[in-house]
Scaffold this motif. Structure first.
Motif, PDB file in Angstrom:
ATOM      1  N   ILE A   3       0.857  -1.184   0.000  1.00 12.37           N
ATOM      2  CA  ILE A   3       0.000   0.000   0.000  1.00 12.37           C
ATOM      3  C   ILE A   3       0.892   1.233   0.000  1.00 12.37           C
ATOM      4  O   ILE A   3       1.598   1.497   0.983  1.00 12.37           O
ATOM      5  N   SER A   4       0.887   1.971  -1.094  1.00  4.03           N
ATOM      6  CA  SER A   4       1.752   3.143  -1.224  1.00  4.03           C
ATOM      7  C   SER A   4       0.927   4.432  -1.167  1.00  4.03           C
ATOM      8  O   SER A   4      -0.175   4.489  -1.719  1.00  4.03           O
ATOM      9  N   PRO A   5       1.470   5.464  -0.540  1.00  2.00           N
ATOM     10  CA  PRO A   5       0.764   6.749  -0.545  1.00  2.00           C
ATOM     11  C   PRO A   5       0.733   7.416  -1.922  1.00  2.00           C
ATOM     12  O   PRO A   5      -0.081   8.302  -2.159  1.00  2.00           O
ATOM     13  N   LEU A   6       1.635   7.006  -2.825  1.00  2.00           N
ATOM     14  CA  LEU A   6       1.803   7.699  -4.098  1.00  2.00           C
ATOM     15  C   LEU A   6       1.477   6.801  -5.289  1.00  2.00           C
ATOM     16  O   LEU A   6       1.719   5.598  -5.253  1.00  2.00           O
ATOM     17  N   LYS A   7       0.953   7.410  -6.350  1.00  2.00           N
ATOM     18  CA  LYS A   7       0.755   6.692  -7.608  1.00  2.00           C
ATOM     19  C   LYS A   7       2.035   6.681  -8.437  1.00  2.00           C
ATOM     20  O   LYS A   7       2.390   5.680  -9.041  1.00  2.00           O
ATOM     21  N   LYS A   8       2.711   7.838  -8.470  1.00  2.00           N
ATOM     22  CA  LYS A   8       3.882   8.000  -9.332  1.00  2.00           C
ATOM     23  C   LYS A   8       5.165   7.935  -8.524  1.00  2.00           C
ATOM     24  O   LYS A   8       5.153   7.928  -7.298  1.00  2.00           O
ATOM     25  N   GLY A   9       6.285   7.895  -9.243  1.00  2.00           N
ATOM     26  CA  GLY A   9       7.581   7.786  -8.593  1.00  2.00           C
ATOM     27  C   GLY A   9       8.063   6.350  -8.569  1.00  2.00           C
ATOM     28  O   GLY A   9       7.302   5.414  -8.817  1.00  2.00           O
ATOM     29  N   LEU A  10       9.329   6.165  -8.248  1.00  2.00           N
ATOM     30  CA  LEU A  10       9.934   4.833  -8.275  1.00  2.00           C
ATOM     31  C   LEU A  10       9.278   3.881  -7.277  1.00  2.00           C
ATOM     32  O   LEU A  10       9.214   2.679  -7.514  1.00  2.00           O
ATOM     33  N   ALA A  11       8.823   4.422  -6.150  1.00  2.00           N
ATOM     34  CA  ALA A  11       8.147   3.576  -5.143  1.00  2.00           C
ATOM     35  C   ALA A  11       6.653   3.855  -5.107  1.00  2.00           C
ATOM     36  O   ALA A  11       5.990   3.569  -4.113  1.00  2.00           O
ATOM     37  N   GLY A  12       6.139   4.405  -6.194  1.00  2.00           N
ATOM     38  CA  GLY A  12       4.704   4.601  -6.314  1.00  2.00           C
ATOM     39  C   GLY A  12       4.031   3.356  -6.869  1.00  2.00           C
ATOM     40  O   GLY A  12       4.690   2.392  -7.288  1.00  2.00           O
ATOM     41  N   VAL A  13       2.732   3.378  -6.907  1.00  2.47           N
ATOM     42  CA  VAL A  13       1.942   2.206  -7.288  1.00  2.47           C
ATOM     43  C   VAL A  13       2.268   1.711  -8.701  1.00  2.47           C
ATOM     44  O   VAL A  13       2.435   0.505  -8.923  1.00  2.47           O
ATOM     45  N   SER A  14       2.367   2.613  -9.656  1.00  4.13           N
ATOM     46  CA  SER A  14       2.565   2.197 -11.055  1.00  4.13           C
ATOM     47  C   SER A  14       3.860   1.420 -11.239  1.00  4.13           C
ATOM     48  O   SER A  14       3.871   0.332 -11.840  1.00  4.13           O
ATOM     49  N   GLU A  15       4.967   1.964 -10.720  1.00  2.00           N
ATOM     50  CA  GLU A  15       6.261   1.297 -10.883  1.00  2.00           C
ATOM     51  C   GLU A  15       6.345   0.018 -10.065  1.00  2.00           C
ATOM     52  O   GLU A  15       6.893  -0.995 -10.528  1.00  2.00           O
TER      53      GLU A  15
END
Length: 217
Positions: free
Chosen positions: A32-44
C-alpha cells in the motif's frame, strides 16, 4: 525512492526467508503506497512486483492494454463502478450484474483470439472482460492508500517517504496501517515517518453535530 523500491522488491523476492513466508502473497499480502507516481509509487511497483511474482512464461497467455501487460495469474483491481457487467458465482452458478470500484481478483484465463480476460474476484464471482472494458482494471500487487480503504489484509508493506508535506499526514498513515490484520512492514525514511505522525490534517469537517445534538436533547 530508489532505495525504498529496491528494499521492497528484495523482501518480495526473498519472502520465503522473511516473516512473510507464512502468507500467500496473492491472497494475504498487499503493498500500500501513498503515491501513484515515482519509483516507489503504485505504477512502478506493480510492474516490478509482477515480474517477480508472475513473470512472463510461454505457458501463460498475456495481453497488452495501453501501458499495462495483463498476464494469467495476475492480481487485478476494478477501478470504477460498473453496474452492467455480468458475473457468475463459481459455486452456486447464480448470475448477476455489477462489479465495483476496489473489487480485487485474479486473472484465471486470457483468450487471445477473443481478446478477453476471465477474472475470479475475491467474492468468487467470475467475470469476462472484453478488450474495451480492460481500462476498468489495474494491476493490484500495489495499491494506493485511497484504494485500500474498506479492505483488510493479513500483511502489508507501506513505503514511507520524506517530503510531500500536508499530503503525507497522520490520517493517511493511520488509514494504511489499519488495513493490516496481523503484520505491518514500514520501509523508508525515519524522518518521513516522524513527519507523517506530526502532521495532522488541517481541513476539519464542520458538521455542527455537537450543536444539533445539544439542541435536540
Amino acid at each position: 525512492q530508489e532505495k525504498i523500491k529496491r528494499n521492497i522488491l528484495n523482501i518480495v523476492y526473498n519472502y520465503k526467508n522473511t516473516p512473510l513466508k507464512r502468507y500467500d502473497l496473492l491472497k494475504d499480502f498487499q503493498i500500500i503506497s501513498p503515491l501513484k507516481k515515482g519509483l516507489a509509487g503504485v505504477s512502478e511497483l506493480n510492474k516490478s512486483v509482477q515480474d517477480i511474482l508472475n513473470p512472463a512464461h510461454n505457458t501463460k497467455n498475456e495481453i497488452q492494454h495501453g501501458s499495462t501487460t495483463f498476464r494469467e495469474n495476475d492480481k487485478v483491481m476494478q477501478i470504477k463502478n460498473n453496474y452492467q457487467i455480468k458475473w457468475t458465482d463459481i459455486n452456486t452458478l447464480k448470475k448477476g450484474e455489477g462489479v465495483f470500484n476496489g473489487d480485487m481478483g485474479i486473472i484465471k484465463r486470457i483468450d487471445k483470439e477473443k481478446q478477453t480476460l476471465e477474472i475470479i474476484f475475491d467474492d468468487e464471482k467470475r467475470v469476462i472482460y472484453p478488450k474495451e472494458q480492460m481500462e476498468e482494471l489495474n494491476l493490484s500487487y500495489a495499491i494506493t492508500v485511497h484504494k485500500s480503504q474498506g479492505s483488510e489484509f493479513k500483511a502489508i508493506i507501506i513505503p514511507i517517504f520524506s517530503g510531500y508535506s500536508g499530503f503525507l499526514n497522520r490520517n493517511l498513515l493511520y488509514t494504511a496501517v489499519t488495513r493490516a490484520k496481523e503484520m505491518v512492514i514500514l520501509i523508508g525514511e525515519v524522518n518521513g515517518l516522524k513527519s507523517m505522525i506530526k502532521s495532522v490534517q488541517k481541513n476539519k469537517r464542520k458538521t455542527t453535530l455537537a450543536e444539533r445534538l445539544h439542541d435536540f436533547l
